[in-house]
Motif scaffolding. Sequence first.
Motif, PDB file in Angstrom:
ATOM      1  N   MET A 202       0.817  -1.216   0.000  1.00  0.00           N
ATOM      2  CA  MET A 202       0.000   0.000   0.000  1.00  0.00           C
ATOM      3  C   MET A 202       0.854   1.271   0.000  1.00  0.00           C
ATOM      4  N   PRO A 203       1.874   1.373   0.833  1.00  0.00           N
ATOM      5  CA  PRO A 203       2.712   2.579   0.785  1.00  0.00           C
ATOM      6  C   PRO A 203       3.354   2.799  -0.581  1.00  0.00           C
ATOM      7  N   TYR A 204       3.808   1.714  -1.220  1.00  0.00           N
ATOM      8  CA  TYR A 204       4.430   1.864  -2.538  1.00  0.00           C
ATOM      9  C   TYR A 204       3.411   2.350  -3.563  1.00  0.00           C
ATOM     10  N   ALA A 205       2.262   1.688  -3.618  1.00  0.00           N
ATOM     11  CA  ALA A 205       1.257   2.039  -4.624  1.00  0.00           C
ATOM     12  C   ALA A 205       0.742   3.458  -4.425  1.00  0.00           C
ATOM     13  N   GLU A 206       0.509   3.842  -3.194  1.00  0.00           N
ATOM     14  CA  GLU A 206      -0.106   5.142  -2.939  1.00  0.00           C
ATOM     15  C   GLU A 206       0.911   6.285  -2.955  1.00  0.00           C
ATOM     16  N   LYS A 207       2.189   5.947  -2.977  1.00  0.00           N
ATOM     17  CA  LYS A 207       3.231   6.962  -3.144  1.00  0.00           C
ATOM     18  C   LYS A 207       3.572   7.163  -4.620  1.00  0.00           C
ATOM     19  N   ASN A 208       3.588   6.071  -5.377  1.00  0.00           N
ATOM     20  CA  ASN A 208       4.081   6.129  -6.752  1.00  0.00           C
ATOM     21  C   ASN A 208       2.987   6.290  -7.800  1.00  0.00           C
ATOM     22  N   TYR A 209       1.736   6.211  -7.391  1.00  0.00           N
ATOM     23  CA  TYR A 209       0.625   6.400  -8.321  1.00  0.00           C
ATOM     24  C   TYR A 209      -0.290   7.499  -7.783  1.00  0.00           C
ATOM     25  N   ARG A 210      -1.002   8.134  -8.707  1.00  0.00           N
ATOM     26  CA  ARG A 210      -1.859   9.254  -8.326  1.00  0.00           C
ATOM     27  C   ARG A 210      -3.167   8.711  -7.752  1.00  0.00           C
ATOM     28  N   THR A 211      -3.168   8.520  -6.445  1.00  0.00           N
ATOM     29  CA  THR A 211      -4.317   7.913  -5.783  1.00  0.00           C
ATOM     30  C   THR A 211      -4.973   8.890  -4.808  1.00  0.00           C
ATOM     31  N   LEU A 212      -6.243   8.667  -4.580  1.00  0.00           N
ATOM     32  CA  LEU A 212      -6.974   9.349  -3.514  1.00  0.00           C
ATOM     33  C   LEU A 212      -6.866   8.449  -2.294  1.00  0.00           C
ATOM     34  N   ALA A 213      -5.845   8.670  -1.506  1.00  0.00           N
ATOM     35  CA  ALA A 213      -5.467   7.729  -0.449  1.00  0.00           C
ATOM     36  C   ALA A 213      -6.247   7.984   0.830  1.00  0.00           C
ATOM     37  N   ASN A 214      -7.516   7.625   0.820  1.00  0.00           N
ATOM     38  CA  ASN A 214      -8.325   7.670   2.029  1.00  0.00           C
ATOM     39  C   ASN A 214      -9.365   6.561   1.960  1.00  0.00           C
ATOM     40  N   ALA A 215     -10.002   6.264   3.085  1.00  0.00           N
ATOM     41  CA  ALA A 215     -10.917   5.123   3.160  1.00  0.00           C
ATOM     42  C   ALA A 215     -12.073   5.243   2.185  1.00  0.00           C
ATOM     43  N   GLN A 216     -12.552   6.469   1.952  1.00  0.00           N
ATOM     44  CA  GLN A 216     -13.691   6.676   1.062  1.00  0.00           C
ATOM     45  C   GLN A 216     -13.352   6.315  -0.388  1.00  0.00           C
ATOM     46  N   ASN A 217     -12.071   6.311  -0.708  1.00  0.00           N
ATOM     47  CA  ASN A 217     -11.624   6.018  -2.074  1.00  0.00           C
ATOM     48  C   ASN A 217     -10.717   4.798  -2.123  1.00  0.00           C
ATOM     49  N   ARG A 218     -10.924   3.909  -1.154  1.00  0.00           N
ATOM     50  CA  ARG A 218     -10.085   2.713  -1.093  1.00  0.00           C
ATOM     51  C   ARG A 218     -10.976   1.481  -0.925  1.00  0.00           C
TER      52      ARG A 218
END
Length: 390
Positions: free
Chosen positions: A258-274
């Motif tokens: 999760m840290p790798y994916a959410e650091k290296n890709y443009r993600t909305l990193a919160n529970a509502q978008n996960r």
Amino acid sequence: MNVFKHVLKTYFGFCTALLLAATSPWVMAQTPQRTPTPNDTLKSPKALDNKRVIIQIYAPKASDVVVSGDFTSGGKPLSLAKNDQGVWSVTVGPLQPDYYTYTLTVDGVRTMDPKNPVIKQGINSLENVMLVPGVETAFEDNRAVPHGEVREVWYQSNTLSMLRRMHIYTPPGYEKGNTKYPIFYLLHGAGDDDSGWNTVGRAGFILDNLIAAGKTKPMIVVMPNGSMPMPATSGMPDMNMMNRMRDLFASELLKDVMPYAEKNYRTLANAQNRAIAGLSMGGFQTLDVTLTRPELFDYVGVFSSGFFGSSIDEAETKYAKALNDPSFNKGKKLFWIGIGKDDFVMDANKKTLALLDKHQIKYQYKETAGGHTWINWRQYLNEYVPMLFK
């Protein structure tokens, strides 16, 4: 310079002489010619118009050939018959249009269909994949729509002290924009690796078709390798080993993937978008992560799974905080559970549902036809994804 030209002229002259000599009628007449065999024009698998498929292999010296696949009744292998040209064949079906996996066993040795280059990779084996075409497969086919990309991504797993691989799907247009997207973690089952959902699971094509039809929001899909390295002397895994592998996977997912994916890709990193979902072993892992860290995911999917064996006995204690939290349901926009009525894990599924019911955990439940197969799991993915990120 003149010397160089002379060397080149001599070299090309030599090559020309060799070519002329090799193709001269006398030389060709003296060269043994390979005898054609039925294998030269053999096709396998060969789909027929009546939803049947012929599987065949050229093995003139073999004495026994069988095929196993997710189309066989009860998993019992089917015997192939040999003709006088050394070709073994069997006709299977009629089958529901879909993608199926199979392997051949020739004189006791498991092997691939050498005429079929389409395969599914597992952690210890390979299987061929075949298509029975029909309108029913439109949702998972490679269609003329905008396509996203599925990448093989290597990362350092500090949990396992090794390099690991995962597959990551990015939606159409990702590379050309700066939009941030919701993120969906999609887990495979036991025996497979991170390529499972991308090959026989058809996940990329399913997402492409749903997005093109306007049925779901574009999203990033992370498909990690849920199969943990097993100790060399572990033998057959028991429940204690499965639980250790479960805990190891949870650690890697939370601390590395999760840290790798959410650091290296443009993600909305919160529970509502996960979101998270998994099949079989991946469903077991999904339940574990969801009930251990309920604040991370607002969307949860469990396909053909449950708390297996003695894990159901420890679940009430291990997950007591989440199970007894009156706000748990408020933090879940979707808790979806699906299984086939003939699935061999139905007992574990029912015990898991009873545990959730006991603690008034709300979920959506769907029971379909069929068993523990990719036919169901692709359908579940196709139904689950449009419910995400509403």
